[in-house]
Design an enzyme around this catalytic site. Structure first.
Site, PDB file in Angstrom:
ATOM      1  N   GLU A 175      33.666  35.955  46.247  1.00 56.91           N
ATOM      2  CA  GLU A 175      32.986  34.714  44.632  1.00 56.91           C
ATOM      3  C   GLU A 175      31.995  33.958  44.785  1.00 56.91           C
ATOM      4  OE1 GLU A 175      36.332  32.513  42.781  1.00 56.91           O
ATOM      5  OE2 GLU A 175      37.509  34.786  43.276  1.00 56.91           O
ATOM      6  N   GLU A 246      41.568  41.270  43.428  1.00 52.22           N
ATOM      7  CA  GLU A 246      42.310  39.433  42.645  1.00 52.22           C
ATOM      8  C   GLU A 246      43.000  40.018  41.766  1.00 52.22           C
ATOM      9  OE1 GLU A 246      41.565  35.382  44.202  1.00 52.22           O
ATOM     10  OE2 GLU A 246      40.118  36.132  45.937  1.00 52.22           O
TER      11      GLU A 246
END
Ligand SMILES: *[C@@H]1O[C@H](CO)[C@@H](O)[C@H](O)[C@H]1NC(C)=O
Ligand SMILES: *[C@@H]1O[C@H](CO)[C@@H](O)[C@H](O)[C@H]1NC(C)=O
Ligand SMILES: *[C@@H]1O[C@H](CO)[C@@H](O)[C@H](O)[C@H]1NC(C)=O
Ligand SMILES: *[C@@H]1O[C@H](CO)[C@@H](O)[C@H](O)[C@H]1NC(C)=O
Ligand SMILES: *[C@@H]1O[C@H](CO)[C@@H](O)[C@H](O)[C@H]1NC(C)=O
Ligand SMILES: *[C@@H]1O[C@H](CO)[C@@H](O)[C@H](O)[C@H]1NC(C)=O
Ligand SMILES: *[C@@H]1O[C@H](CO)[C@@H](O)[C@H](O)[C@H]1NC(C)=O
Ligand SMILES: *[C@@H]1O[C@H](CO)[C@@H](O)[C@H](O)[C@H]1NC(C)=O
Ligand SMILES: *[C@@H]1O[C@H](CO)[C@@H](O)[C@H](O)[C@H]1NC(C)=O
Length: 478
Positions: A175, A246
């Site tokens: 991320e 995710e």
């Protein structure tokens, strides 16, 4: 091939994704990818992946956790690599006990599953310092670096798919796209460095970067979130597949916060939506088993339970109905995965006749009310916010809104009219029993001559009583 019929029902939230195909098999090769999916030994795959972090459980739990994931229809076990566990001091490595990454990956292999390794160097993961060793703090001029020891081990143990091992996918960074802009030119340079560092490791398996829309080729940019079927802008090249690294089965929890509950129906709905609306072919549940933040390993304010609401709870017990509902969905998708991956998808308005040999349909009702629709001359009742899977375009094999498994409960409440003896109740199956005594036998006498010393009389059978008057501690009796 089916005929496309106009009239989109999308706006009203009611549509069908119909995939028609003549089954095709391709042969030979290692792990590669194209715009549709990962390709393993020449075969396109729809893969369901589950996150299980090896240091958040004990090695004796690994066989059972991985076994329950496999039984739940999981193909891939995903884990981060926790650098600060493995290199607590510069050059001093620890791969023992809960840190035994090789043993964990070999257990995945022994059970015939694939592995996805997310190497960081920064992993976040609600882990102390996001996995970065504290000693990096004292290294002068440290800008970019990583720990290559785990790769050397993985390679030495032949654990990459290109060597016949289970690891089919690796992720570098985590991320970083969220913070990249703050680093301006340096941020972009770091992304380039991280991608090059990863590719130079020559693991022979594809690399991904999650939430990194500018992931440099050949690294695949993937989606993280709750609703990637609605939010993912797509791969940054037509030659890259849509991967969801995710899909949060719950959410991380800090001290003092309410537990975040995400229903089995909602997880199933968004997983299928990603598969049909975004051509998704890989979904990783984060977490499939969360486990425990042992010692000081959790990041600031994290409770010791990590994603206890996942399909396998903190203790590795099956959490229903999540586990079974997802298992049923995996089976329904797998039963038409060849059609799905090799066919041509058309979105149609419902009620029109479709033709085709290998046909799979997903009937979507995104509205908040029930709907009765006609598809291929049959009537279907669609529940609000639901997707029904018809692997043969005829029978509903799975409906995201229809939960068959009963809710499991770790918490049994019993009521007795007297104090019971502990082992007589537990039969020694657990050490934990929480008593709450409802006091029925008490009396209260105000003092007739003064209002300062009233008398509370309690007949109790337990060990200790603490008395509070208007919330203020007034005394105790043992
Ligand atoms: C993968 O490809 C390499 C060459 O690129 C080859 O040496 C190796 O045997 C292949 N492995 C498998 C499992 O096919
Ligand atoms: C994962 O799926 C759930 C349920 O479908 C959805 O609510 C959630 O938004 C998804 N997570 C992400 C990160 O997209
Ligand atoms: C079907 O509709 C969804 C929702 O609008 C869209 O995301 C998807 O790209 C469409 N698929 C095709 C093949 O047109
Ligand atoms: C999915 O793939 C089809 C081609 O098979 C393409 O037409 C469509 O635009 C793709 N949808 C998305 C959301 O990328
Ligand atoms: C479904 O409806 C919600 C609003 O109820 C909307 O936010 C969402 O984008 C819709 N999803 C799809 C896939 O149409
Ligand atoms: C919607 O459908 C479900 C099952 O098909 C049914 O139990 C429910 O009562 C229906 N709701 C309404 C408002 O008709
Ligand atoms: C356990 O059950 C009791 C009574 O039903 C309930 O009040 C409590 O919230 C439950 N605790 C948990 C952790 O589920
Ligand atoms: C043990 O439990 C049974 C009921 O389950 C009860 O009849 C019995 O009196 C209990 N014995 C003791 C010693 O508490
Ligand atoms: C009432 O309070 C007075 C002092 O305030 C005390 O002397 C007396 O014993 C109390 N009476 C009873 C019945 O507790």
């Amino acid at each position: 091939m089916g005929s496309y019929c106009g009239g989109w029902w999308w706006r009203t939230g009611l549509w069908a994704a119909v995939v028609l195909a003549a089954a095709a098999a391709v042969a030979g090769g290692n792990v590669t990818y194209d715009g549709r999916s990962l390709i393993i030994d020449g075969e396109r795959k729809v893969l369901f992946s589950g996150s299980i972090h090896y240091p958040r459980s004990t090695p004796k739990m690994w066989e059972s956790l991985i076994g329950k994931a496999k039984e739940g229809g999981i193909d891939v076990i995903e884990t981060y690599v926790f650098w600060n566990l493995h290199e607590p001091k510069p050059g001093q490595y620890d791969f023992s006990g809960r840190n035994d990454l090789v043993k964990f990956i070999k257990e995945v292999q022994a059970q015939g599953l694939y592995a996805c390794l997310r190497i960081g160097p920064f992993i976040e993961s609600e882990w102390t310092y996001g996995g970065l060793p504290f000693w990096l703090h004292d290294v002068p001029d440290i800008v970019y670096r990583t720990d290559n020891e785990p790769f050397k081990m993985m390679k030495a143990e032949s654990l990459y798919a290109s060597q016949g091992g289970p690891i089919i996918l690796s992720q570098v960074e985590n991320e970083y796209g969220n913070v990249e802009a703050a680093f301006q030119e340096e941020g972009k340079a770091y992304v380039e460095w991280a991608a090059k560092m990863a590719v130079d490791l020559q693991t022979g398996v594809p690399w991904v970067m999650c939430k990194q829309p500018d992931a440099p080729d050949p690294v695949i940019n993937s989606c993280n979130g709750m609703r990637c079927g609605e939010t993912f802008a797509g791969p940054n090249s037509p030659s890259k597949p849509a991967l969801w690294t995710e899909n949060w089965t719950s959410f991380l929890q800090r001290y003092g916060e309410e537990t975040y509950l995400r229903s089995a129906q909602d997880i199933a709905f968004h997983t299928l939506l990603f598969i049909i609306a975004k051509n998704g072919s890989f979904v990783n549940y984060y977490m499939y088993h969360g486990g425990t933040n042992f010692g000081r390993s959790g990041a600031a304010y994290m409770v010791t339970q990590y994603y206890d609401q996942a399909p396998l709870d903190e203790y590795g017990l099956i959490r229903e109905p999540k586990w079974s509902h997802l298992k049923e969905m995996h089976a329904a998708v797998k039963s038409c995965s060849s059609t799905l991956l090799n066919g041509v998808q058309t979105n149609i308005s419902l009620g029109q006749l479709q033709q085709g040999n290998n046909c799979a349909a997903f009937l979507v009702n995104n509205a908040t009310t029930n709907a009765t629709v006609e598809f291929r001359n049959a009537k279907f009742e669609l529940q609000p916010r639901s997707i029904s899977v018809l692997p043969d375009c005829e029978k509903v094999a799975f409906d995201t809104a229809k939960v068959n498994a009963a809710i499991s409960n770790r918490n049994t409440t019993m009521q007795f009219n007297q104090i019971e003896e502990q082992t007589n109740i537990t039969k020694d199956s657990t050490d934990y029993l929480w008593y709450t005594v409802l006091l029925k036998t008490y009396s209260f006498q105000p003092n007739a001559t003064s209002c300062t010393e009233p008398k509370l009389q309690v007949k109790f059978l337990s060990h200790l009583v603490y008395a509070f008057v208007n919330g203020e501690y007034a005394g105790k009796r043992a």
